[in-house]
Design an enzyme around this catalytic site. Structure first.
Site, PDB file in Angstrom:
ATOM      1  N   SER A   1       0.914  -1.154   0.140  1.00 50.68           N
ATOM      2  CA  SER A   1      -0.063  -0.077  -0.020  1.00 50.68           C
ATOM      3  C   SER A   1       0.758   1.196   0.049  1.00 50.68           C
ATOM      4  O   SER A   1       2.109   1.034   0.446  1.00 50.68           O
ATOM      5  CB  SER A   1      -0.820  -0.001   1.338  1.00 50.68           C
ATOM      6  OG  SER A   1      -1.396   1.155   1.343  1.00 50.68           O
TER       7      SER A   1
ATOM      8  N   TYR B   1      -2.013  -0.984  10.684  1.00 53.30           N
ATOM      9  CA  TYR B   1      -2.131  -1.287   9.214  1.00 53.30           C
ATOM     10  C   TYR B   1      -0.819  -0.961   8.520  1.00 53.30           C
ATOM     11  O   TYR B   1      -0.449  -1.986   7.570  1.00 53.30           O
ATOM     12  CB  TYR B   1      -3.300  -0.633   8.635  1.00 53.30           C
ATOM     13  CG  TYR B   1      -3.747  -0.936   7.048  1.00 53.30           C
ATOM     14  CD1 TYR B   1      -4.294  -2.037   6.813  1.00 53.30           C
ATOM     15  CD2 TYR B   1      -3.297   0.258   6.240  1.00 53.30           C
ATOM     16  CE1 TYR B   1      -4.549  -2.273   5.300  1.00 53.30           C
ATOM     17  CE2 TYR B   1      -3.652  -0.122   4.814  1.00 53.30           C
ATOM     18  CZ  TYR B   1      -4.003  -1.140   4.431  1.00 53.30           C
ATOM     19  OH  TYR B   1      -4.280  -1.327   3.006  1.00 53.30           O
TER      20      TYR B   1
ATOM     21  N   LYS C   1       1.840  -3.204   6.227  1.00 58.51           N
ATOM     22  CA  LYS C   1       2.085  -3.101   4.746  1.00 58.51           C
ATOM     23  C   LYS C   1       3.856  -2.706   4.485  1.00 58.51           C
ATOM     24  O   LYS C   1       3.858  -3.035   3.389  1.00 58.51           O
ATOM     25  CB  LYS C   1       1.293  -1.875   4.394  1.00 58.51           C
ATOM     26  CG  LYS C   1      -0.323  -2.394   4.352  1.00 58.51           C
ATOM     27  CD  LYS C   1      -0.516  -3.394   3.321  1.00 58.51           C
ATOM     28  CE  LYS C   1      -2.060  -3.957   3.454  1.00 58.51           C
ATOM     29  NZ  LYS C   1      -2.445  -5.011   2.433  1.00 58.51           N
TER      30      LYS C   1
HETATM   31  N1  LIG Z   1      -8.649  -0.336  -0.826  1.00 55.64           N
HETATM   32  C1  LIG Z   1      -7.655   0.709  -0.712  1.00 55.64           C
HETATM   33  O1  LIG Z   1      -7.572   1.683  -0.678  1.00 55.64           O
HETATM   34  C2  LIG Z   1      -6.347  -0.087  -0.645  1.00 55.64           C
HETATM   35  C3  LIG Z   1      -5.246   0.752  -0.736  1.00 55.64           C
HETATM   36  C4  LIG Z   1      -4.061   0.134  -0.683  1.00 55.64           C
HETATM   37  C5  LIG Z   1      -3.757  -1.403  -0.352  1.00 55.64           C
HETATM   38  N2  LIG Z   1      -4.905  -2.234  -0.309  1.00 55.64           N
HETATM   39  C6  LIG Z   1      -4.893  -3.213  -0.172  1.00 55.64           C
HETATM   40  O2  LIG Z   1      -5.299  -4.227  -1.114  1.00 55.64           O
HETATM   41  C7  LIG Z   1      -5.985  -5.170  -0.684  1.00 55.64           C
HETATM   42  C8  LIG Z   1      -7.450  -5.672  -1.041  1.00 55.64           C
HETATM   43  O3  LIG Z   1      -8.132  -4.530  -0.479  1.00 55.64           O
HETATM   44  P1  LIG Z   1      -9.875  -4.126  -0.926  1.00 55.64           P
HETATM   45  O4  LIG Z   1      -9.735  -2.467  -0.780  1.00 55.64           O
HETATM   46  O5  LIG Z   1     -10.169  -4.870  -2.303  1.00 55.64           O
HETATM   47  O6  LIG Z   1     -10.557  -4.805   0.430  1.00 55.64           O
HETATM   48  P2  LIG Z   1     -12.055  -5.288   0.413  1.00 55.64           P
HETATM   49  O7  LIG Z   1     -11.973  -5.069   1.945  1.00 55.64           O
HETATM   50  O8  LIG Z   1     -12.761  -4.677  -0.442  1.00 55.64           O
HETATM   51  O9  LIG Z   1     -11.778  -6.848   0.077  1.00 55.64           O
HETATM   52  C9  LIG Z   1     -11.032  -7.714   0.881  1.00 55.64           C
HETATM   53  C10 LIG Z   1     -11.008  -9.082   0.207  1.00 55.64           C
HETATM   54  O10 LIG Z   1     -10.139  -9.898   1.208  1.00 55.64           O
HETATM   55  C11 LIG Z   1     -10.776 -10.924   1.752  1.00 55.64           C
HETATM   56  N3  LIG Z   1     -10.474 -11.132   3.039  1.00 55.64           N
HETATM   57  C12 LIG Z   1     -10.352 -10.374   4.171  1.00 55.64           C
HETATM   58  N4  LIG Z   1      -9.913 -11.176   5.275  1.00 55.64           N
HETATM   59  C13 LIG Z   1      -9.775 -12.647   4.645  1.00 55.64           C
HETATM   60  C14 LIG Z   1      -9.194 -13.567   5.451  1.00 55.64           C
HETATM   61  N5  LIG Z   1      -8.945 -13.835   6.738  1.00 55.64           N
HETATM   62  N6  LIG Z   1      -9.344 -14.967   4.579  1.00 55.64           N
HETATM   63  C15 LIG Z   1      -9.621 -14.793   3.439  1.00 55.64           C
HETATM   64  N7  LIG Z   1     -10.126 -13.703   2.645  1.00 55.64           N
HETATM   65  C16 LIG Z   1     -10.095 -12.437   3.250  1.00 55.64           C
HETATM   66  C17 LIG Z   1     -12.214 -10.346   1.639  1.00 55.64           C
HETATM   67  O11 LIG Z   1     -13.160 -11.674   1.785  1.00 55.64           O
HETATM   68  C18 LIG Z   1     -12.414  -9.698   0.234  1.00 55.64           C
HETATM   69  O12 LIG Z   1     -12.402 -10.514  -0.713  1.00 55.64           O
HETATM   70  C19 LIG Z   1      -5.694  -5.524   0.716  1.00 55.64           C
HETATM   71  O13 LIG Z   1      -4.593  -6.304   1.210  1.00 55.64           O
HETATM   72  C20 LIG Z   1      -5.709  -4.037   0.971  1.00 55.64           C
HETATM   73  O14 LIG Z   1      -4.814  -3.849   2.342  1.00 55.64           O
HETATM   74  C21 LIG Z   1      -6.297  -1.466  -0.436  1.00 55.64           C
END
Ligand SMILES: NC(=O)c1ccc[n+]([C@@H]2O[C@H](COP(=O)([O-])OP(=O)(O)OC[C@H]3O[C@@H](n4cnc5c(N)ncnc54)[C@H](O)[C@@H]3O)[C@@H](O)[C@H]2O)c1
Length: 275
Positions: A158, A171, A175
């Site tokens: 991230s 968090y 990361k």
């Molecule tokens: N949304 C953002 O702005 C952002 C920014 C930087 C990084 N990220 C990273 O990108 C990745 C995806 O984020 P997102 O925004 O799509 O999140 P989201 O919450 O929309 O989706 C998360 C996904 O991970 C799965 N998940 C969560 N915990 C789990 C577990 N214990 N076992 C199996 N599956 C699990 C959920 O079922 C879902 O499919 C994450 O690692 C997040 O940290 C997101």
């Protein structure tokens, strides 16, 4: 068995060129966007997430678009889930080329108030999972007789893995840790023709940011949507990031075009941070 398979138009045979990916957390958000893109790129995929119904629903949607997918729900903080995901890929599609440690959770709060329980939970979900995913994927890659074909491990870090953000301390720490794991795994696995890279999204309009905004309102006060809007106002490209913006970059990492790139954690954020 854990898995339900969906195949487009009865396609069953895998050509030698067919590539196979596991994508954790692909039932929604960024992971689902990545699945859409890798499907277009010709990948067969194992679709994962925490909730079984959500995983099956997403898998069916992807299959209806013509992609080769199999549903495999399971908690990625457990080592055995990653072993199951690899086994599912091999049983259903014959091999593994790319393993994407995408799933993760956010957690909002001041570090001084952080409970040991919450801290361990976010590390188990975001960091243990990446270690176990690397281990399970590398074990399978080493078993396959792929010659000098480059196989890929791709991890979700991230912008918060480059700079620490207030209220996102735990968090951010997870990361940063993922960048460390990515660099070391890249060094250890390069001679086995395995690359390990990370992608670092910015402010992506997913359920995760709805949760972050909601918790910030609880802690700092204000209106629903205010913190997301403030974050978007800081983006150089002037709009929220879409899962497809991340997926376009992951598509490159999952392709042969990135075969000579390893150990990197690139920010794909529309211009939030310039480091
Ligand atoms: N949304 C953002 O702005 C952002 C920014 C930087 C990084 N990220 C990273 O990108 C990745 C995806 O984020 P997102 O925004 O799509 O999140 P989201 O919450 O929309 O989706 C998360 C996904 O991970 C799965 N998940 C969560 N915990 C789990 C577990 N214990 N076992 C199996 N599956 C699990 C959920 O079922 C879902 O499919 C994450 O690692 C997040 O940290 C997101």
């Amino acid at each position: 068995m854990c898995c339900k398979r969906y195949l487009s138009k009865g396609v069953v045979s895998m050509s030698e060129e067919k590539r196979v990916a596991v994508i954790t957390g692909s039932s929604r958000g960024i992971g689902k966007g990545i699945a859409e893109q890798l499907g277009k790129d010709g990948y067969a995929m194992v679709i994962n997430g925490f909730n079984k119904d959500d995983v099956e629903k997403a898998t069916k949607e992807l299959a209806d678009k013509g992609y080769q997918v199999v549903a495999a729900a399971g908690d990625i903080s457990k080592k055995e889930t990653h072993e199951m995901l690899v086994k599912t890929a091999v049983e259903h599609f014959g091999r593994l080329d790319t393993y994407i440690n995408n799933a993760g959770i956010a957690h909002i709060g001041n570090l001084v108030d952080e409970s040991a329980e919450d801290f361990h939970k976010i590390f188990a979900t975001n960091v243990d999972s990446v270690l176990f995913g690397i281990q399970a994927a590398a074990a399978q890659f080493k078993k396959q007789n792929d010659g000098d074909k480059v196989r890929k491990i791709i991890n979700a870090s991230s912008i918060a893995g480059h700079i620490g953000y207030e209220l996102l301390g735990a968090y951010s720490a997870t990361k940063f840790a993922i960048r460390g794991l990515t660099q070391v795994a890249a060094k250890e696995l390069g001679r086995d023709h395995i690359t390990v890279n990370a992608y670092c999204p910015g402010i992506v309009g997913t359920d995760m940011w709805d949760y972050i905004d909601e918790k910030m309102v609880e802690i700092n006060g204000g209106q629903k949507g205010q913190y997301l809007k403030a974050a978007i106002d800081g983006i150089t490209m002037g709009r929220v990031e879409h899962p497809s913006d991340v997926a376009n970059y992951v598509s490159y990492l999952a392709s042969t075009k990135s075969d000579y790139m390893t150990g990197q954690a690139v920010q794909i954020d529309g211009g939030v941070q310039f480091i």
